[in-house]
Scaffold this motif. Structure first.
Motif, short mmCIF file in Angstrom:
data_model
loop_
_atom_site.label_atom_id
_atom_site.label_comp_id
_atom_site.label_asym_id
_atom_site.label_seq_id
_atom_site.Cartn_x
_atom_site.Cartn_y
_atom_site.Cartn_z
N GLU A 64 -12.75 1.50 -8.16
CA GLU A 64 -13.97 1.28 -7.35
C GLU A 64 -14.11 -0.18 -6.90
OE1 GLU A 64 -16.92 3.55 -6.98
OE2 GLU A 64 -15.79 5.28 -7.70
N THR A 65 -13.04 -0.73 -6.35
CA THR A 65 -13.04 -2.15 -5.95
C THR A 65 -13.31 -2.35 -4.46
OG1 THR A 65 -11.57 -2.84 -7.73
CG2 THR A 65 -11.58 -4.20 -5.76
N PHE A 66 -12.74 -1.50 -3.60
CA PHE A 66 -12.71 -1.78 -2.16
C PHE A 66 -13.63 -0.85 -1.35
CE2 PHE A 66 -8.66 -3.43 -3.72
CZ PHE A 66 -8.69 -4.71 -3.16
N ASP A 67 -14.08 -1.39 -0.21
CA ASP A 67 -14.87 -0.62 0.76
C ASP A 67 -13.97 0.08 1.78
OD1 ASP A 67 -17.81 -1.54 0.17
OD2 ASP A 67 -16.60 -3.37 0.19
N LEU A 68 -12.79 -0.46 1.98
CA LEU A 68 -11.84 0.12 2.95
C LEU A 68 -10.43 -0.14 2.47
CD1 LEU A 68 -11.02 1.31 5.78
CD2 LEU A 68 -11.20 -1.04 6.65
N VAL A 69 -9.57 0.89 2.55
CA VAL A 69 -8.14 0.74 2.32
C VAL A 69 -7.43 1.21 3.58
CG1 VAL A 69 -6.13 1.46 0.98
CG2 VAL A 69 -8.31 1.04 -0.18
N VAL A 70 -6.49 0.39 4.07
CA VAL A 70 -5.73 0.68 5.28
C VAL A 70 -4.26 0.84 4.91
CG1 VAL A 70 -4.96 -0.24 7.51
CG2 VAL A 70 -7.33 -0.58 6.76
N ALA A 71 -3.63 1.89 5.45
CA ALA A 71 -2.19 2.09 5.27
C ALA A 71 -1.61 2.53 6.61
CB ALA A 71 -1.92 3.13 4.20
N GLN A 72 -1.25 1.56 7.42
CA GLN A 72 -0.78 1.82 8.79
C GLN A 72 0.75 1.76 8.81
OE1 GLN A 72 -2.41 -0.92 11.67
NE2 GLN A 72 -2.04 0.48 13.38
N ALA A 73 1.38 2.91 9.10
CA ALA A 73 2.85 3.02 9.12
C ALA A 73 3.44 2.62 7.75
CB ALA A 73 3.45 2.16 10.23
N VAL A 74 2.87 3.20 6.70
CA VAL A 74 3.28 2.90 5.33
C VAL A 74 3.80 4.13 4.59
CG1 VAL A 74 2.41 2.23 3.04
CG2 VAL A 74 1.75 0.91 5.05
N LEU A 75 3.09 5.24 4.69
CA LEU A 75 3.33 6.36 3.80
C LEU A 75 4.64 7.09 4.04
CD1 LEU A 75 -0.33 7.68 3.63
CD2 LEU A 75 0.93 6.45 1.85
N GLU A 76 5.28 6.86 5.17
CA GLU A 76 6.62 7.40 5.37
C GLU A 76 7.66 6.64 4.55
OE1 GLU A 76 6.12 4.68 9.09
OE2 GLU A 76 4.88 5.64 7.54
N HIS A 77 7.29 5.46 4.06
CA HIS A 77 8.24 4.58 3.39
C HIS A 77 8.11 4.58 1.87
CE1 HIS A 77 9.43 3.16 7.28
NE2 HIS A 77 8.21 2.74 7.56
N VAL A 78 7.22 5.38 1.31
CA VAL A 78 7.03 5.40 -0.14
C VAL A 78 7.66 6.67 -0.72
CG1 VAL A 78 4.90 4.07 0.06
CG2 VAL A 78 4.77 6.57 -0.03
N LEU A 79 8.06 6.58 -1.99
CA LEU A 79 8.72 7.72 -2.63
C LEU A 79 7.78 8.91 -2.79
CD1 LEU A 79 10.90 6.04 -5.40
CD2 LEU A 79 11.72 7.30 -3.41
N ASP A 80 6.57 8.65 -3.24
CA ASP A 80 5.62 9.73 -3.49
C ASP A 80 4.28 9.40 -2.83
OD1 ASP A 80 3.91 11.71 -4.48
OD2 ASP A 80 4.93 11.80 -6.40
N PRO A 81 4.09 9.83 -1.58
CA PRO A 81 2.85 9.49 -0.88
C PRO A 81 1.60 10.05 -1.55
CG PRO A 81 4.13 11.10 0.37
CD PRO A 81 5.01 10.61 -0.74
N PHE A 82 1.71 11.18 -2.26
CA PHE A 82 0.54 11.74 -2.94
C PHE A 82 0.07 10.83 -4.06
CE2 PHE A 82 2.23 15.37 -0.71
CZ PHE A 82 1.10 16.05 -0.29
N VAL A 83 1.00 10.21 -4.77
CA VAL A 83 0.63 9.25 -5.81
C VAL A 83 -0.03 8.03 -5.19
CG1 VAL A 83 1.55 7.64 -7.54
CG2 VAL A 83 2.37 9.99 -7.46
N GLY A 106 13.41 2.93 8.68
CA GLY A 106 13.26 2.03 7.54
C GLY A 106 14.47 2.02 6.63
N GLY A 107 15.62 2.50 7.14
CA GLY A 107 16.81 2.50 6.31
C GLY A 107 16.61 3.28 5.03
N ARG A 108 16.99 2.70 3.92
CA ARG A 108 16.88 3.39 2.62
C ARG A 108 15.44 3.60 2.21
NH1 ARG A 108 19.87 -1.04 -0.94
NH2 ARG A 108 20.90 -1.32 1.06
N TYR A 109 14.51 2.84 2.80
CA TYR A 109 13.09 2.98 2.47
C TYR A 109 12.38 3.85 3.51
CZ TYR A 109 14.30 -0.99 -0.51
OH TYR A 109 14.92 -1.81 -1.43
N ASP A 110 12.87 5.05 3.71
CA ASP A 110 12.31 5.94 4.74
C ASP A 110 12.46 7.37 4.23
OD1 ASP A 110 11.51 7.17 7.14
OD2 ASP A 110 12.31 5.51 8.31
N PHE A 111 11.32 8.03 3.91
CA PHE A 111 11.39 9.28 3.15
C PHE A 111 10.65 10.47 3.75
CE2 PHE A 111 11.52 5.68 0.14
CZ PHE A 111 12.78 5.88 -0.41
N HIS A 112 9.52 10.26 4.43
CA HIS A 112 8.63 11.38 4.73
C HIS A 112 8.12 11.37 6.18
CE1 HIS A 112 8.37 12.09 0.40
NE2 HIS A 112 8.17 10.78 0.27
#
Length: 322
Positions: free
Chosen positions: A160-179, A206-212
């Motif tokens: 409960e720290t932030f009022d807004l979280v932004v993830a622009q062109a990020v979630l395709e590059h993470v291993l587990d976007p649900f986490v 994103g080369g090797r960092y491109d998953f979803h």
């Protein structure tokens, strides 16, 4: 060193216990953990020892992890004049909405994940923030905006720290976007907002960092614990076609050097195709063929979108629909 109010918000990436600044590092106050996190050039590197993808040593000096940076003036000019093969139909408008929506909040706190460089349109938000707003721009890459290094699977902030979280062109590059989205939900205040843009019809960039990749409904389900404020197309079928044409050309590359030449040249041939997005607009037919989507939502206690509600929300024209 970070602002004191900033430091007080931090949590150990591994166990979420408080961190204490000790010289040029942060130390976890949980005796069973005692994680230690260095500060490199004023930037905290909050990567846990159990992280399988990144290590603290990766960030011991500024180097390219994801983004390729050039010090050569010529290369910088060439990079600047290369046209983009995507439009962005929504970001500027959405960021203006968020700026208005959050303007009255006292002690506003915003977290930008993947924020080492400015995403398209985010200036509409950053230029309209209150003077006392706290903006944390974090990434797993050094860049002109980087204030902190962390992996979004383990966001190093208290609940409960932030009022807004932004993830622009990020979630395709993470291993587990649900986490990662669960972590965003955790660090948002009740009533806080999330904004994300994620591709659907884009090739590997994103080369090797491109998953979803996500359909419109798949993206909505990713954020099922958020009440939807709005969602829709970021880049349309014209951008998707421009991406495909670019990668047809780069498919002829037989080595990295040839790929660099083709990757740089192809956008000059096909960038104009993206402007079909402006002609097509946000039609129902375009919803299933878009290049990417956005989601804007709000955290409300106990909310979960059911899969039945998800399927009923389909707005495209494929299958048995009216």
């Amino acid at each position: 060193m970070l602002q004191p109010t900033y430091t007080e918000l931090l949590a150990c990436p591994s166990c979420k216990s408080p961190l204490e600044a000790q010289g040029q590092r942060y130390v976890c106050q949980n005796e069973a953990c005692q994680g230690m996190y260095p500060i490199q050039g004023g930037i905290p590197v909050l990567i846990s020892e159990d992280n399988e993808i990144f290590s603290q040593q990766d960030f011991a000096r500024e180097q390219d992890i994801y983004f390729r940076t050039y010090k050569s003036r010529l290369m910088q000019v060439l990079q600047k004049v290369q046209p983009d093969v995507s439009t962005n139909l929504s970001a500027a408008r959405n960021y203006r909405f968020l700026a208005r929506e959050l303007a009255s909040r006292k002690g506003l706190r915003i977290l930008v994940i993947g924020g080492s460089i400015d995403g398209y349109g985010i200036g509409e938000l950053k230029q309209n923030l209150p003077a006392d707003a706290l903006l944390v721009e974090a990434d797993v890459s050094y860049g002109p905006n980087t204030k902190m290094i962390f992996d979004s699977h383990q966001i190093p902030f208290r609940d409960e720290t932030f009022d807004l979280v932004v993830a622009q062109a990020v979630l395709e590059h993470v291993l587990d976007p649900f986490v990662c989205v669960a972590e965003m939900h955790r660090v948002l205040k009740t009533g806080g907002m999330v904004y994300a843009e994620t591709p659907f019809m884009q090739q590997v960039h994103g080369g090797r960092y491109d998953f979803h990749r996500f359909t419109h409904l798949g993206h909505r389900r990713l954020f099922r614990h958020f009440v939807q404020v709005e969602s829709g197309i970021v880049s349309g079928a014209g951008s998707a076609l421009a991406w495909a044409l670019k990668y047809v050309v780069t498919s002829f590359a037989r080595n990295k050097k040839m790929d660099k030449v083709l990757s740089y040249s192809a956008p000059f041939l096909f960038f104009w195709v993206k402007y079909l997005d402006l002609l097509i607009g946000r039609t129902r037919g375009s919803l299933d063929s878009a290049c990417g989507y956005f989601f804007m939502g709000r955290k409300e206690p106990g909310y979960v979108l059911s899969d039945k509600e998800l399927l009923a929300s389909y707005k495209g024209l494929r299958g048995n629909v009216n």
